[in-house]
Motif scaffolding. Structure first.
Motif, mmCIF file in Angstrom:
data_model
loop_
_atom_site.group_PDB
_atom_site.id
_atom_site.type_symbol
_atom_site.label_atom_id
_atom_site.label_comp_id
_atom_site.label_asym_id
_atom_site.label_seq_id
_atom_site.Cartn_x
_atom_site.Cartn_y
_atom_site.Cartn_z
ATOM 1 N N SER A 162 0.847 -1.101 0.081
ATOM 2 C CA SER A 162 -0.049 0.080 0.026
ATOM 3 C C SER A 162 0.978 1.502 0.044
ATOM 4 C CB SER A 162 -0.774 0.131 1.190
ATOM 5 O OG SER A 162 -1.512 1.357 1.187
ATOM 6 N N PRO A 163 0.648 2.402 -0.766
ATOM 7 C CA PRO A 163 1.241 3.357 -0.876
ATOM 8 C C PRO A 163 1.352 4.125 0.572
ATOM 9 C CG PRO A 163 -0.153 3.372 -2.663
ATOM 10 C CD PRO A 163 -0.587 2.482 -1.939
ATOM 11 N N ASP A 164 0.416 3.823 1.561
ATOM 12 C CA ASP A 164 0.252 4.548 2.663
ATOM 13 C C ASP A 164 1.103 4.077 3.678
ATOM 14 O OD1 ASP A 164 -1.837 6.251 1.649
ATOM 15 O OD2 ASP A 164 -3.324 4.646 2.208
ATOM 16 N N THR A 165 1.772 2.844 3.198
ATOM 17 C CA THR A 165 2.701 2.229 4.222
ATOM 18 C C THR A 165 3.965 2.665 4.157
ATOM 19 O OG1 THR A 165 1.630 -0.043 4.190
ATOM 20 C CG2 THR A 165 3.698 -0.081 5.097
ATOM 21 N N ARG A 177 2.433 -0.240 -4.302
ATOM 22 C CA ARG A 177 1.607 -0.628 -5.158
ATOM 23 C C ARG A 177 1.933 -2.043 -5.552
ATOM 24 N NH1 ARG A 177 0.742 4.795 -6.637
ATOM 25 N NH2 ARG A 177 -1.111 5.480 -6.091
ATOM 26 N N TYR A 178 2.798 -1.900 -6.753
ATOM 27 C CA TYR A 178 3.298 -3.266 -7.316
ATOM 28 C C TYR A 178 4.230 -3.923 -6.932
ATOM 29 C CZ TYR A 178 5.658 0.100 -9.790
ATOM 30 O OH TYR A 178 6.398 1.353 -9.998
ATOM 31 N N MET A 179 4.914 -3.384 -5.772
ATOM 32 C CA MET A 179 6.092 -3.827 -5.072
ATOM 33 C C MET A 179 6.049 -3.210 -3.574
ATOM 34 S SD MET A 179 8.985 -1.919 -7.284
ATOM 35 C CE MET A 179 8.902 -0.131 -7.632
ATOM 36 N N PHE A 180 7.312 -3.350 -2.921
ATOM 37 C CA PHE A 180 7.384 -2.920 -1.735
ATOM 38 C C PHE A 180 8.943 -2.564 -1.617
ATOM 39 C CE2 PHE A 180 7.324 -7.235 -0.749
ATOM 40 C CZ PHE A 180 8.146 -7.449 0.235
#
Length: 814
Positions: free
Chosen positions: A189-192, A223-226
């Motif tokens: 999540s972009p919020d993480t 999104r598509y990775m971290f």
């Protein structure tokens, strides 16, 4: 940086192939080199249990990490999605990634294998020497690491540390275990943005444990990775002294435990030999033959706008426009061709000085392997037949055809690189039969484009094209140039002597899209446009800016706003770069503000002067066009030195919304000259206004109780099996000043599949109303595309009406 890699065909790759079988047993450790046009010479360590790859060319970037013979845990598919490394002190930091590093590797197989690389950096006048080492040893499922920093300065280095930020793949639904568990959605999540005390991950069938002493970890979702930041504190380092940190990444299968007690003897790793980097040409060959049609046509533009905008693009100096000629638009049902829209596009371009680049992307659902328009055709002969029909129809009118858009990312292509290679080969055959003189271009590639290009080049796909396409999106113009240098290393590596066209490049001035191309303002976007066109001249014959017209703080040269149109600074930058800043034969003068009263007629005039030596047919139009403003040029033919009047008759309706509307007026001639004037309609309405917007973009499959099944999907991608159900919402917004009642009318082939719908809806001023369409596809429905159209009309003002259309795509029975 951490990433997945593609294979190479060097002898070292063949040696490694035998080592990397899934679930391999422990064996002698190997250190090998393999060569790549992207990563140069790569150091590979493998002990039959774990596998790691390091690229000294990129500063010692880790390209792959994981179990031997399995997919890498690291994502390395685009320049902006790669791991960063840095060393830092209390005074500042210095990056270690990107520039080549001195490197060494074990020279023979044994109980250990090591790779070492070194960098010298300077932080605020303090020189530091950084050595990083990775190693594997027999029987141990771990990659060991050591970071050593030597202070070569005359004063102490305070608060020294090392930072590593790998991007980890989402494939395998990763989970963070331990004291602060995070699910896949939370990790990505972009919020993480979360600091965690330890790093223990489960990614599919692999368990990854970072055992690094005194390390702190930060998780950031993308999104598509971290991304996982490893921060190792080394403390203060007196002048002339060193500090080291050691640890390991334990990589086990399933629930195997990591034997963390085992260490690594760095001094027993044997002789290390230097790694000599390759000399790779990163420019086009000096004697590469130029494409005649590209000469003098460097400035291209990707087009989403209406055909009425072509004069505006001609005024900007556009020489090539990229337009869609998709199979799905021309043959919605087998054997039923409709080229009317394409015919209009070609005819309009012929009335200007703009050549067309035909983009062929998107297949009809009836022709694909799974009913999805981004999927490969189930019969390439049908695809080839369409290409032949298309190129024959526009022979002598459209000269260049691009085969697909960005097949390297799943948003536009669901097939493999092998599938795309077959698609391109079939398209090439069909195009050359339809028009032997036309030019076929491979698809412009975006995100992981370099690796996809390497893969299709290895497959021989680029034998079946005349031009090579690419989209070097990047954070800065300099990084875009770096990507193009990589493209040419790949082409030179495979001895592909074909020109490159950049069919998309751009930046967004804020906006909502992710990626590297987000800048802080329209002014920065305009500066980037100027710089990138200058930087890319030596690498590409034509460069297409993305995009012509786009709402919001996005990529567009122009922006629809407040029911009108505004020229962004990037428009002026494009115009100046293309050499169109001085009026090229027409001069347009007139008012900068026009008063408009609701319900009253009016007239406003501009003067256009012909400064050429020839008689010109002069036309004019407004963008955005207002249906209550009629434009006329009197006289239509203007002699050299003569003038004409551009008359705009106004008949603003009584329901028009008050406010200021920015406008663009274009006077133009099919013979080439153009002129642009900007002004503003200042609208007043004392009686009240009515306006409406209507949108349908997303749909979701539904169960028997009309509950959502799966995720919301763009309607162009949503495929429903016969007997299935679909929820399709339409968003209606009353933008007027009073509450209104609106009638609803559903039409189109799919309208018969709707349940009972209301006939009217009441929407307050400024309010949004969602109008749901519940579609039940009959069990005997044939695969195909079935349009559904909703028309919403004001009860009080019947001329206030909006139409939105979606397609119900029926796939094969499940």
């Amino acid at each position: 940086m951490f990433s997945t890699t593609t294979g190479w065909t060097t002898p070292a790759a063949c040696i490694l192939a035998g080592l990397m079988c899934a679930n391999a047993t422990a064996q002698e450790c190997r250190a090998e080199l393999r060569d790549s046009p992207i990563d140069n010479r790569v150091a590979v360590l493998d002990n039959g249990l774990v596998h790691v790859e390091i690229a000294p060319w990129l500063g010692g970037r880790m390209l792959a990490l994981g179990r031997a013979g399995e997919r890498s845990l690291i994502r390395n598919e685009a320049d902006y999605a790669q791991t960063k490394e840095a060393v830092w002190t209390a005074a500042g930091s210095a990056g270690l990634s990107g520039s080549p590093a001195r490197a060494w590797i074990s020279d023979e197989a044994g109980s250990t294998a090591v790779a070492r690389w070194e960098h010298g950096v300077d932080i605020k006048g303090l020189p530091l020497h950084v050595t990083r080492e990775l190693g594997v040893q027999t029987d141990v499922p771990a990659v060991f690491c050591r970071v050593t920093v030597r202070n070569e300065g005359a004063r102490a280095a305070r608060g020294v540390g090392y930072s590593l930020r790998p991007h980890l793949t989402r494939a395998g639904n990763p989970e963070l275990l331990g004291d602060t568990p995070l699910s896949t959605d939370e990790l990505t999540s972009p919020d993480t943005n979360q600091v965690v005390p330890g790093l223990e991950l489960r990614i599919g069938d692999v368990r990854l444990l970072a055992d690094l002493k005194d390390a702190a970890f930060r998780i950031r979702g993308e999104r598509y990775m971290f991304r996982v930041e490893h921060n190792l504190a080394l403390g203060d380092i007196p002048a002339g002294e060193t500090r080291s940190a050691t640890g390991a990444w334990w990589i086990t299968s399933g629930e195997e435990a990591a034997e963390k007690a085992r260490g690594f003897d760095w001094e027993a790793s044997g002789e290390l030999v230097p790694v000599t980097l390759l000399e790779l040409a990163d420019m086009p060959p000096a004697d590469l033959r130029k494409t005649p049609i590209a000469q003098g046509r460097y400035w291209g533009l990707c087009g989403h706008s209406d055909l009425d905008y072509l004069p505006l693009w001609q005024a900007a100096g556009v020489k090539f426009a990229r337009r869609g000629f998709s199979w799905s638009a021309a043959e919605m049902r087998p054997g039923e061709y409709d080229f009317s829209a394409m015919d209009g596009t070609v005819a309009a371009a012929e009335q200007s000085d703009i050549q067309l680049l035909g983009l062929i992307s998107s297949n009809p659902s009836w022709a694909t392997v799974d009913g999805n328009t981004i999927s490969p055709p189930k019969d390439l002969r049908q695809w080839e037949r369409y290409i032949e029909t298309l190129t024959r129809r526009y022979r002598g009118r459209v000269h260049v055809w691009e085969i697909w858009n960005e097949p390297d990312i799943g948003q536009f292509w669901s097939g493999t690189a092998q599938d795309y290679a077959a698609l391109l080969e079939a398209a090439y055959r069909g195009a050359k039969r339809g028009n032997p003189e036309c030019l076929v271009m491979s698809a412009g590639l975006d995100g992981p484009g370099e690796r996809f290009l390497d893969e299709i080049a290895k497959l021989g796909a680029l034998e079946h094209c005349d031009l090579v396409g690419f989209h070097p999106y990047a954070g800065t113009p300099a990084q875009a140039e770096t990507r193009m240098r990589t493209v040419w290393r790949i082409l030179n590596w495979y001895k592909i002597r074909k020109p490159v066209w950049i069919t998309e490049i751009g930046w967004q001035s804020g906006g909502w899209k992710a990626g590297p191309g987000v800048v802080d303002s329209e002014e920065t976007k305009a500066r980037n446009l100027t710089e990138v066109y200058e930087r890319l001249r030596d690498f590409a014959e034509v460069v297409f800016w993305y995009v012509d017209r786009e709402a919001g703080a996005m990529f567009g040269l122009v922006r629809p706003i407040d029911r009108g149109l505004r020229l962004n600074p990037a428009y002026a930058a494009f115009q100046e770069g293309a050499g169109k800043t001085v009026a090229d034969g027409l001069r347009l003068t007139g008012p900068e503000r026009v008063a408009v009263d609701a319900g009253k007629a009016g007239r406003v005039e501009w003067t256009v002067k012909n400064t050429t030596g020839a008689t010109l047919e002069v036309r004019a139009n407004l963008n955005e066009a207002q249906n209550w403003a009629r434009v006329e040029v009197i006289p239509a033919r203007v002699v050299p030195g003569g003038e004409a009047t551009v008359r705009v008759d106004l008949d603003a309706p009584p329901y028009i919304v008050a406010g200021k509307i920015p406008m663009v007026l274009v006077a133009w001639s099919p013979d080439g000259p153009t002129a642009v004037a900007t002004f503003e309609f200042d609208v007043t309405n004392e009686a009240g206004s009515c306006a409406l917007s209507l949108v349908a973009s997303w749909g979701v499959r539904a169960d028997e109780n009309w509950a959502n099944v799966g995720k919301w999907t763009p309607t162009s991608r949503l495929v429903i099996a016969p007997g299935g159900r679909l929820n399709q919402p339409f968003q209606a917004v009353n933008q007027g000043s009073v509450k209104e009642t609106f009638s609803l009318e559903f039409t189109g082939p799919a309208a018969a599949w709707l349940g009972k719908q209301p006939e009217t809806v009441e929407i307050g001023s400024g309010a949004t109303r969602w109008i749901g369409a519940h579609v039940t596809v009959p069990p005997d429905a044939e695969p195909g595309v079935y349009p559904l159209t909703l028309t919403v009309t004001s009860a009080k003002y019947p001329k206030v009406t909006r139409t939105a259309r979606c397609n119900v795509t029926v796939g094969a029975p499940q």
